[in-house]
Design a protein around this motif. Structure first.
Motif, mmCIF file in Angstrom:
data_model
loop_
_atom_site.group_PDB
_atom_site.id
_atom_site.type_symbol
_atom_site.label_atom_id
_atom_site.label_comp_id
_atom_site.label_asym_id
_atom_site.label_seq_id
_atom_site.Cartn_x
_atom_site.Cartn_y
_atom_site.Cartn_z
ATOM 1 N N GLU A 156 0.828 -1.202 0.000
ATOM 2 C CA GLU A 156 0.000 0.000 0.000
ATOM 3 C C GLU A 156 0.863 1.252 0.000
ATOM 4 O O GLU A 156 1.898 1.317 0.663
ATOM 5 C CB GLU A 156 -0.902 -0.022 1.238
ATOM 6 C CG GLU A 156 -1.926 1.082 1.296
ATOM 7 C CD GLU A 156 -2.894 0.918 2.465
ATOM 8 O OE1 GLU A 156 -3.327 -0.220 2.723
ATOM 9 O OE2 GLU A 156 -3.168 1.926 3.126
ATOM 10 N N ASP A 157 0.404 2.237 -0.751
ATOM 11 C CA ASP A 157 1.071 3.544 -0.759
ATOM 12 C C ASP A 157 0.000 4.594 -0.975
ATOM 13 O O ASP A 157 -0.456 4.793 -2.105
ATOM 14 C CB ASP A 157 2.125 3.609 -1.872
ATOM 15 C CG ASP A 157 2.910 4.913 -1.862
ATOM 16 O OD1 ASP A 157 3.787 5.086 -2.724
ATOM 17 O OD2 ASP A 157 2.656 5.774 -0.994
ATOM 18 N N GLY A 158 -0.411 5.216 0.112
ATOM 19 C CA GLY A 158 -1.472 6.220 0.024
ATOM 20 C C GLY A 158 -2.775 5.597 -0.442
ATOM 21 O O GLY A 158 -3.249 4.618 0.118
ATOM 22 N N ARG A 159 -3.332 6.135 -1.522
ATOM 23 C CA ARG A 159 -4.595 5.613 -2.038
ATOM 24 C C ARG A 159 -4.407 4.384 -2.940
ATOM 25 O O ARG A 159 -5.385 3.809 -3.409
ATOM 26 C CB ARG A 159 -5.324 6.707 -2.834
ATOM 27 C CG ARG A 159 -5.732 7.913 -2.008
ATOM 28 C CD ARG A 159 -6.609 8.876 -2.817
ATOM 29 N NE ARG A 159 -5.899 9.478 -3.941
ATOM 30 C CZ ARG A 159 -6.182 9.256 -5.217
ATOM 31 N NH1 ARG A 159 -7.152 8.407 -5.567
ATOM 32 N NH2 ARG A 159 -5.490 9.871 -6.178
ATOM 33 N N PHE A 160 -3.169 4.013 -3.190
ATOM 34 C CA PHE A 160 -2.878 2.926 -4.111
ATOM 35 C C PHE A 160 -2.461 1.657 -3.368
ATOM 36 O O PHE A 160 -1.709 1.717 -2.394
ATOM 37 C CB PHE A 160 -1.744 3.327 -5.064
ATOM 38 C CG PHE A 160 -2.040 4.538 -5.904
ATOM 39 C CD1 PHE A 160 -1.596 5.790 -5.537
ATOM 40 C CD2 PHE A 160 -2.790 4.415 -7.065
ATOM 41 C CE1 PHE A 160 -1.877 6.907 -6.310
ATOM 42 C CE2 PHE A 160 -3.070 5.525 -7.848
ATOM 43 C CZ PHE A 160 -2.618 6.777 -7.469
ATOM 44 N N THR A 161 -2.975 0.530 -3.841
ATOM 45 C CA THR A 161 -2.551 -0.775 -3.333
ATOM 46 C C THR A 161 -2.252 -1.677 -4.513
ATOM 47 O O THR A 161 -3.092 -1.837 -5.398
ATOM 48 C CB THR A 161 -3.638 -1.432 -2.466
ATOM 49 O OG1 THR A 161 -3.907 -0.601 -1.338
ATOM 50 C CG2 THR A 161 -3.182 -2.808 -1.983
ATOM 51 N N ALA A 162 -1.046 -2.218 -4.519
ATOM 52 C CA ALA A 162 -0.698 -3.219 -5.517
ATOM 53 C C ALA A 162 -0.824 -4.596 -4.884
ATOM 54 O O ALA A 162 -0.473 -4.785 -3.719
ATOM 55 C CB ALA A 162 0.726 -2.997 -6.023
ATOM 56 N N GLN A 163 -1.357 -5.532 -5.656
ATOM 57 C CA GLN A 163 -1.530 -6.897 -5.175
ATOM 58 C C GLN A 163 -0.866 -7.839 -6.165
ATOM 59 O O GLN A 163 -1.087 -7.726 -7.371
ATOM 60 C CB GLN A 163 -3.024 -7.231 -5.063
ATOM 61 C CG GLN A 163 -3.778 -6.338 -4.092
ATOM 62 C CD GLN A 163 -5.277 -6.630 -4.105
ATOM 63 O OE1 GLN A 163 -5.876 -6.789 -5.159
ATOM 64 N NE2 GLN A 163 -5.872 -6.676 -2.921
ATOM 65 N N LEU A 164 -0.060 -8.753 -5.643
ATOM 66 C CA LEU A 164 0.666 -9.695 -6.492
ATOM 67 C C LEU A 164 0.366 -11.120 -6.073
ATOM 68 O O LEU A 164 0.442 -11.459 -4.888
ATOM 69 C CB LEU A 164 2.170 -9.439 -6.409
ATOM 70 C CG LEU A 164 3.090 -10.412 -7.151
ATOM 71 C CD1 LEU A 164 2.807 -10.401 -8.656
ATOM 72 C CD2 LEU A 164 4.550 -10.079 -6.874
ATOM 73 N N ASN A 165 0.039 -11.939 -7.059
ATOM 74 C CA ASN A 165 -0.174 -13.371 -6.834
ATOM 75 C C ASN A 165 0.620 -14.109 -7.903
ATOM 76 O O ASN A 165 0.166 -14.254 -9.036
ATOM 77 C CB ASN A 165 -1.662 -13.702 -6.935
ATOM 78 C CG ASN A 165 -1.952 -15.158 -6.624
ATOM 79 O OD1 ASN A 165 -1.156 -16.041 -6.926
ATOM 80 N ND2 ASN A 165 -3.087 -15.425 -6.021
ATOM 81 N N LYS A 166 1.822 -14.546 -7.538
ATOM 82 C CA LYS A 166 2.708 -15.175 -8.519
ATOM 83 C C LYS A 166 2.182 -16.543 -8.956
ATOM 84 O O LYS A 166 2.409 -16.952 -10.095
ATOM 85 C CB LYS A 166 4.117 -15.313 -7.953
ATOM 86 C CG LYS A 166 4.856 -13.985 -7.839
ATOM 87 C CD LYS A 166 6.306 -14.191 -7.465
ATOM 88 C CE LYS A 166 7.067 -12.876 -7.423
ATOM 89 N NZ LYS A 166 8.498 -13.063 -7.082
ATOM 90 N N ALA A 167 1.495 -17.232 -8.077
ATOM 91 C CA ALA A 167 0.964 -18.547 -8.454
ATOM 92 C C ALA A 167 -0.060 -18.413 -9.577
ATOM 93 O O ALA A 167 -0.112 -19.232 -10.494
ATOM 94 C CB ALA A 167 0.332 -19.233 -7.238
ATOM 95 N N SER A 168 -0.847 -17.358 -9.512
ATOM 96 C CA SER A 168 -1.858 -17.108 -10.554
ATOM 97 C C SER A 168 -1.340 -16.203 -11.654
ATOM 98 O O SER A 168 -2.079 -15.936 -12.601
ATOM 99 C CB SER A 168 -3.109 -16.479 -9.924
ATOM 100 O OG SER A 168 -3.657 -17.328 -8.947
ATOM 101 N N GLN A 169 -0.107 -15.714 -11.507
ATOM 102 C CA GLN A 169 0.509 -14.828 -12.507
ATOM 103 C C GLN A 169 -0.373 -13.613 -12.755
ATOM 104 O O GLN A 169 -0.733 -13.296 -13.909
ATOM 105 C CB GLN A 169 0.806 -15.613 -13.791
ATOM 106 C CG GLN A 169 1.866 -16.675 -13.548
ATOM 107 C CD GLN A 169 2.093 -17.579 -14.740
ATOM 108 O OE1 GLN A 169 1.981 -18.800 -14.652
ATOM 109 N NE2 GLN A 169 2.417 -16.995 -15.855
#
Lengths: 114, 112
Positions: B57-70
C-alpha cells in the motif's frame, strides 16, 4: 527534484533522413534506456546502455539505430534513414540501481516521419 | 514470447469509488512488477512497484501480487477525476534480463 530531459519535444522529418534524439539522464544514474511507443500501442523497449556500451537491445533495434553517450551528460538515439513506421513517441529512461531498479522516464520526443 | 495482458477498457468509475485494474503475465519466472500512469501524450510515471506476493500500500494505491496465478492488480481508493489516465502494467523477465515488458494499458475514467 531531478528529472530526465529530452529534446526536441517534437521532430518532423522526411523519410530517409537521419534524426538524432537527445536525452539528459538524471545526473547520478548510470543505466540508460530508450523506448518507443507508436500511437495507441504498447511501450516497447529498444536498447539499454551501461558503462559506455549497449547491454541489451530488442529486435526492433536494428542497424538503422545507434546510441551514443558523447559526453558526460547526453545520451543520444540516432536513426540513420527514417521510415514512415518510425513515427512514434521515443522515451529515454534512466536509473541508478541497474536493471532491477525502477526507471524514470523523460517527457518523450514525438517523431513524425513524412 | 513474454506477454503482459491488460483489459484496454475504458474502466469508468464514479468519483470516490474504488478502481480495480488487473494484469496477467505469461512468464512464470517474472521478478518485478510495476504500475505506471500515463496521461495522454505524456510519458509513463511510476506509481508503484512490487516484488513479493501479497499487498503493498502507498497512500490511495494498493498493488496486489499473486505469482501462483501470474496476476498483479492495482487498486485506487477514493478515485478522483485527476486519476483519469491509462495505467500500464510492466513486468521484468526472468533469465537474467530485467528489461520490463509493458502491457497495452487500461484506460480509467473517473467521472464526477
Amino acid at each position: 527534484e531531478p528529472e530526465v530531459t529530452q529534446t526536441p519535444s517534437h521532430q518532423v522529418t522526411q523519410m530517409g533522413q537521419e534524426v538524432i534524439l537527445r536525452c539528459v539522464p538524471i545526473s547520478n544514474h548510470l543505466y540508460f534506456y530508450w523506448y518507443r511507443q507508436i500511437l495507441g500501442q504498447k511501450v516497447e523497449f529498444l536498447v539499454s546502455f551501461y558503462n559506455n556500451e549497449i547491454s541489451e537491445k530488442s529486435e526492433i533495434f536494428d542497424d538503422q539505430f545507434s546510441v551514443e553517450r558523447p559526453d558526460g551528460s547526453n545520451f543520444t538515439l540516432k536513426i540513420r534513414s527514417t521510415k514512415l513506421e518510425d513515427s512514434a513517441m521515443y522515451f529515454c529512461a534512466s536509473n541508478e540501481a541497474g536493471p532491477r531498479g525502477t526507471q524514470y522516464f523523460g517527457p518523450g520526443t514525438r517523431l513524425t516521419v513524412l | 514470447q513474454k506477454e503482459v495482458e491488460q483489459n484496454s477498457g475504458p474502466l469508468s468509475v464514479p468519483e470516490g469509488a474504488i478502481a480495480s485494474l488487473n494484469c496477467t503475465y505469461s512468464d512464470r519466472g517474472s521478478q518485478s512488477f510495476f504500475w505506471y500512469r500515463q496521461y495522454s501524450g505524456k510519458s509513463p510515471e511510476l506509481i508503484m512497484f512490487i516484488y513479493s506476493n501479497g499487498d503493498k500500500e502507498d497512500g490511495r494505491f494498493t498493488a496486489q501480487l499473486n505469482k501462483a496465478s501470474q496476476y498483479v492488480s492495482l487498486l485506487i481508493r477514493d478515485s478522483q477525476p485527476s486519476d483519469s489516465a491509462t495505467y500500464l502494467c510492466a513486468v521484468t523477465a526472468s533469465g537474467g534480463s530485467y528489461i520490463p515488458t509493458f502491457g497495452r494499458g487500461t484506460s480509467l475514467i473517473v467521472h464526477p
